[in-house]
Design a protein around this motif. Sequence first.
Motif, PDB file in Angstrom:
ATOM      1  N   GLY A  26       0.897  -0.941  -0.506  1.00 34.58           N
ATOM      2  CA  GLY A  26       0.235   0.178  -0.464  1.00 34.58           C
ATOM      3  C   GLY A  26       0.722   1.471   0.264  1.00 34.58           C
ATOM      4  N   PHE A  27       2.046   1.033   0.170  1.00 31.38           N
ATOM      5  CA  PHE A  27       3.120   2.772  -0.401  1.00 31.38           C
ATOM      6  C   PHE A  27       4.174   1.961  -0.673  1.00 31.38           C
ATOM      7  N   THR A  28       5.030   3.224  -0.776  1.00 28.96           N
ATOM      8  CA  THR A  28       6.442   2.556  -2.035  1.00 28.96           C
ATOM      9  C   THR A  28       7.587   2.133  -0.693  1.00 28.96           C
ATOM     10  N   PHE A  29       7.358   0.744  -0.334  1.00 32.29           N
ATOM     11  CA  PHE A  29       8.219   0.430   0.984  1.00 32.29           C
ATOM     12  C   PHE A  29       9.510   1.290   0.743  1.00 32.29           C
ATOM     13  N   ARG A  30      10.375   0.510  -0.824  1.00 32.46           N
ATOM     14  CA  ARG A  30      11.827   1.427  -0.407  1.00 32.46           C
ATOM     15  C   ARG A  30      11.987   2.625  -0.305  1.00 32.46           C
ATOM     16  N   LEU A  31      10.618   3.692  -0.167  1.00 31.00           N
ATOM     17  CA  LEU A  31      11.440   5.001   0.569  1.00 31.00           C
ATOM     18  C   LEU A  31      11.004   5.027   1.337  1.00 31.00           C
ATOM     19  N   TYR A  32      10.903   4.454   2.480  1.00 26.88           N
ATOM     20  CA  TYR A  32      10.823   4.976   3.580  1.00 26.88           C
ATOM     21  C   TYR A  32      11.589   3.885   4.488  1.00 26.88           C
ATOM     22  N   PRO A  33      12.027   4.680   6.103  1.00 22.89           N
ATOM     23  CA  PRO A  33      12.531   4.329   7.183  1.00 22.89           C
ATOM     24  C   PRO A  33      11.143   3.109   7.908  1.00 22.89           C
ATOM     25  N   MET A  34      11.890   1.556   8.654  1.00 25.39           N
ATOM     26  CA  MET A  34      11.004   1.332   9.146  1.00 25.39           C
ATOM     27  C   MET A  34      11.518   1.136  10.801  1.00 25.39           C
ATOM     28  N   SER A  35      10.522   1.297  11.469  1.00 26.40           N
ATOM     29  CA  SER A  35      11.172   0.425  12.549  1.00 26.40           C
ATOM     30  C   SER A  35      10.677  -0.949  13.070  1.00 26.40           C
ATOM     31  N   TRP A  36      10.677  -1.010  14.562  1.00 24.57           N
ATOM     32  CA  TRP A  36      10.210  -2.905  14.795  1.00 24.57           C
ATOM     33  C   TRP A  36      10.061  -1.841  16.626  1.00 24.57           C
ATOM     34  N   VAL A  37       8.132  -2.075  17.224  1.00 29.77           N
ATOM     35  CA  VAL A  37       8.453  -1.227  18.810  1.00 29.77           C
ATOM     36  C   VAL A  37       7.820  -2.696  19.389  1.00 29.77           C
ATOM     37  N   TYR A  99       7.865   4.594   9.632  1.00 30.30           N
ATOM     38  CA  TYR A  99       8.209   6.405   9.614  1.00 30.30           C
ATOM     39  C   TYR A  99       6.851   7.240   9.135  1.00 30.30           C
ATOM     40  N   PRO A 100       6.656   8.282   9.356  1.00 29.91           N
ATOM     41  CA  PRO A 100       5.705   9.192   8.068  1.00 29.91           C
ATOM     42  C   PRO A 100       6.201   9.488   6.671  1.00 29.91           C
ATOM     43  N   SER A 101       7.839   9.953   6.443  1.00 26.04           N
ATOM     44  CA  SER A 101       7.872   9.823   5.889  1.00 26.04           C
ATOM     45  C   SER A 101       9.298   9.823   4.933  1.00 26.04           C
ATOM     46  N   PRO A 102       9.576   9.847   3.983  1.00 19.65           N
ATOM     47  CA  PRO A 102      10.774   9.131   2.971  1.00 19.65           C
ATOM     48  C   PRO A 102      12.209  10.265   3.840  1.00 19.65           C
ATOM     49  N   ALA A 103      11.873  11.354   4.359  1.00 20.37           N
ATOM     50  CA  ALA A 103      12.765  12.682   5.410  1.00 20.37           C
ATOM     51  C   ALA A 103      12.453  11.653   6.909  1.00 20.37           C
ATOM     52  N   SER A 104      12.128  11.290   6.875  1.00 16.98           N
ATOM     53  CA  SER A 104      12.323  11.181   8.180  1.00 16.98           C
ATOM     54  C   SER A 104      13.285  10.130   9.220  1.00 16.98           C
ATOM     55  N   PRO A 105      13.878  10.986  10.308  1.00 16.20           N
ATOM     56  CA  PRO A 105      14.898   9.765  10.178  1.00 16.20           C
ATOM     57  C   PRO A 105      14.858   9.340  10.969  1.00 16.20           C
ATOM     58  N   VAL A 106      15.944   8.149  11.111  1.00 16.61           N
ATOM     59  CA  VAL A 106      15.130   6.480  12.068  1.00 16.61           C
ATOM     60  C   VAL A 106      15.767   7.114  13.396  1.00 16.61           C
ATOM     61  N   ALA A 107      14.673   7.654  14.163  1.00 21.31           N
ATOM     62  CA  ALA A 107      14.557   8.590  15.727  1.00 21.31           C
ATOM     63  C   ALA A 107      14.157   7.245  16.876  1.00 21.31           C
TER      64      ALA A 107
END
Length: 126
Positions: A26-37, A99-107
Amino acid sequence: QVQLVESGGGLVQPGGSLRLSCAASGFTFRLYPMSWVRQAPEKGLEWVSGISADSKSTRYADSVKGRFTIFRDNDKNTLYLQMNSLKPDDTAVYYCAKYPSPASPVAITTTAFNSWGQGTQVTVSS
């Protein structure tokens, strides 16, 4: 519509290993940082690990550093978490989060995400 579907959880003995997967759509996965919580029983959310879109940057919580490895396969739209040397304190529901944006840092955060999966239960017990 963004969908994140985790799998790979289960019951494992202390010292064992598991690999979690998160299938994204449902989104362009390769553009977004991701996380585990994760969320342990009767505790709040805990950020575990994050990875940049191109996999060049990864971060880990001190509690899992050296034991967990986050990685992704952008061709398969899948995020992974390899968990080794598991401890009872790792017992939790594990969520992948976008993360909400491709520009989001891995915070290090549990509030910045705009999409979550349904979670997969990991239980570490003898």
